[in-house]
Design an enzyme around this catalytic site. Structure first.
Site, PDB file in Angstrom:
ATOM      1  N   LYS A 122      -7.064   2.602   9.554  1.00 38.02           N
ATOM      2  CA  LYS A 122      -8.340   3.223   9.873  1.00 38.02           C
ATOM      3  C   LYS A 122      -9.172   3.358   8.617  1.00 38.02           C
ATOM      4  O   LYS A 122      -8.585   3.475   7.547  1.00 38.02           O
ATOM      5  CB  LYS A 122      -8.167   4.583  10.557  1.00 38.02           C
ATOM      6  CG  LYS A 122      -7.076   5.505  10.011  1.00 38.02           C
ATOM      7  CD  LYS A 122      -7.057   5.896   8.563  1.00 38.02           C
ATOM      8  CE  LYS A 122      -8.243   6.527   7.934  1.00 38.02           C
ATOM      9  NZ  LYS A 122      -8.012   6.875   6.488  1.00 38.02           N
TER      10      LYS A 122
ATOM     11  N   ALA B 118       0.814  -1.214   0.000  1.00 37.47           N
ATOM     12  CA  ALA B 118       0.000   0.000   0.000  1.00 37.47           C
ATOM     13  C   ALA B 118       0.846   1.261   0.000  1.00 37.47           C
ATOM     14  O   ALA B 118       1.955   1.293   0.528  1.00 37.47           O
ATOM     15  CB  ALA B 118      -0.913  -0.004   1.227  1.00 37.47           C
TER      16      ALA B 118
ATOM     17  N   ASP C 265     -12.843   7.850   4.979  1.00 32.39           N
ATOM     18  CA  ASP C 265     -11.413   8.017   4.720  1.00 32.39           C
ATOM     19  C   ASP C 265     -10.792   9.118   5.580  1.00 32.39           C
ATOM     20  O   ASP C 265      -9.735   8.902   6.184  1.00 32.39           O
ATOM     21  CB  ASP C 265     -11.178   8.327   3.237  1.00 32.39           C
ATOM     22  CG  ASP C 265      -9.706   8.244   2.880  1.00 32.39           C
ATOM     23  OD1 ASP C 265      -9.111   7.174   3.116  1.00 32.39           O
ATOM     24  OD2 ASP C 265      -9.131   9.241   2.418  1.00 32.39           O
TER      25      ASP C 265
ATOM     26  N   HIS D 236     -10.188  -4.910   6.063  1.00 31.47           N
ATOM     27  CA  HIS D 236      -9.515  -4.810   7.369  1.00 31.47           C
ATOM     28  C   HIS D 236     -10.011  -5.876   8.343  1.00 31.47           C
ATOM     29  O   HIS D 236      -9.213  -6.504   9.056  1.00 31.47           O
ATOM     30  CB  HIS D 236      -9.766  -3.440   8.011  1.00 31.47           C
ATOM     31  CG  HIS D 236      -9.129  -2.294   7.280  1.00 31.47           C
ATOM     32  ND1 HIS D 236      -9.312  -0.980   7.647  1.00 31.47           N
ATOM     33  CD2 HIS D 236      -8.313  -2.254   6.190  1.00 31.47           C
ATOM     34  CE1 HIS D 236      -8.635  -0.184   6.839  1.00 31.47           C
ATOM     35  NE2 HIS D 236      -8.034  -0.929   5.934  1.00 31.47           N
TER      36      HIS D 236
END
Ligand SMILES: NC(=O)c1ccc[n+]([C@@H]2O[C@H](COP(=O)([O-])OP(=O)(O)OC[C@H]3O[C@@H](n4cnc5c(N)ncnc54)[C@H](OP(=O)(O)O)[C@@H]3O)[C@@H](O)[C@H]2O)c1
Length: 326
Positions: A100, A15, A181, A82
């Site tokens: 998150k 990522a 986000d 996640h």
């Protein structure tokens, strides 16, 4: 869980955030090494590992969760993934730092926290790294000292322009949208400063691109206090935040990912503003990773675990989304 020697991290997902924030923070924190990165494709994972100083690139995320050579797992995949990889890593006995928001929605968050609470000694952090930083400690110390009297309102924004083609933030299936986000940051900060939100009284409005919300604003009461948040994908990068109180205000140029140039300024009526540079680390993730290493090394007790905050943040996020008609 106590580990001697360097903490061996496994990264799930090649990522952008792992390259740009996690790895620099890991290098600055010391005490840990990037031992493995897993991607969906072996070639990509190996190339990414070689380019970014990770020991090994492997195919398939389970290669990280199942490896006996990994102590801690960093979950850096799209939001919709996640939950699965966090739980798999926890069940494999790893400490987990999951990006998150921890999950997509409050129900899934509750499920993951429930799974974590059923695992003896589980250590799960959601990658809101700001509560670990020197600047946040300075902010809370000033508030506790009454520097602005009674804090009454938090005004907090997080805007930026995602520019990568096919960015995961524009996919509903992957848990995108600007509230999940970046809107989650002001909500998480309000939880730190004000405690429990009156979610049922949240109001808001949003603009969508027909797939996800790309701009949103919300008002969330916390008893007699309130959060005014603004977030989106259509404005230049800005995260300014003000805490307004009965006797003054604190202004932060960047409460979430501050660098040494960022400032915290105390304004009080009829007094000169006082500006500080409380950030000592060059990289945003450093303080959180230092803390995790200390916990795994048996030198500190865990702080800011997901169990304390993730569900509250997810519920408020959901309430603002509902108030926006999303
Ligand atoms: N804490 C922070 O400061 C911060 C900042 C930015 C982002 N984030 C969070 O970090 C996570 C990743 O964000 P990012 O901007 O780094 O995303 P990104 O660059 O797109 O990386 C996501 C990775 O997930 C993997 N992946 C698995 N399934 C995928 C799919 N269907 N589509 C695309 N990628 C997929 C890919 O790795 P492989 O191909 O190798 O499997 C990809 O490299 C998100 O949860 C985001 O909210 C946190």
């Amino acid at each position: 869980m106590t580990t001697t020697g360097e903490i061996r991290w496994g990264i799930i997902g090649t990522a952008n955030i792992a390259r740009g924030q996690f790895l620099p923070g890991l290098r600055e924190a010391g005490g840990g090494r990037a031992a493995m990165v897993a991607g969906r494709e072996l070639d990509r994972a190996q190339a990414w590992a070689a380019e970014h100083g990770v020991d090994r690139g492997v195919a398939g995320y389970d290669a990280v969760t199942d490896s006996p050579d990994i102590d801690a797992v960093y979950v850096a995949v799209p939001n919709s993934l996640h939950a699965e990889w966090t739980v798999r890593a926890l069940r494999a006995g790893k400490a987990v730092l999951s990006e998150k928001p921890l999950c997509v929605g409050a129900a899934q968050t509750a499920e993951v926290l429930d799974a974590a609470s059923g695992i003896d000694g589980a250590l799960l952090w959601e990658a809101f790294v700001f509560p670990f930083q020197a600047q946040h400690r300075r902010l809370t110390a000033l508030l506790d000292d009454g520097a602005i009297g009674q804090p009454a309102e938090l005004v907090s924004v997080f805007h930026f322009h995602p520019t990568r083609p096919g960015d995961i933030r524009f996919s509903a299936a992957l848990g995108g949208g600007c509230l999940a986000d970046v809107g989650c940051y002001p909500i998480r900060l309000a939880h730190e400063l004000f405690g429990a939100a009156d979610d049922e009284l949240a109001t808001g409005s949003a603009v969508t691109n027909g797939v996800v919300e790309v701009d949103a604003a919300g008002l969330v009461p916390y008893g007699t206090r309130r959060l005014l948040l603004s977030c989106g994908f259509q404005r230049s990068y800005d995260t300014f935040t003000q805490v307004l109180g009965s006797e003054g205000q604190l202004y932060l140029t960047n409460p979430f990912h501050p660098g040494p140039a960022d400032t915290l300024t105390l304004h009080r009526p009829r007094q000169e503003p006082v500006t500080e540079h409380p950030t000592t680390d060059a990289h945003s993730f450093t303080a959180a990773l230092r803390h995790i290493h200390a916990v795994l090394g048996g030198e500190a007790g865990p702080e800011h675990l997901a169990s304390d905050s993730a569900l509250a943040t997810a519920r408020t996020l959901e309430a603002v989304k509902a108030a926006c008609g999303l």
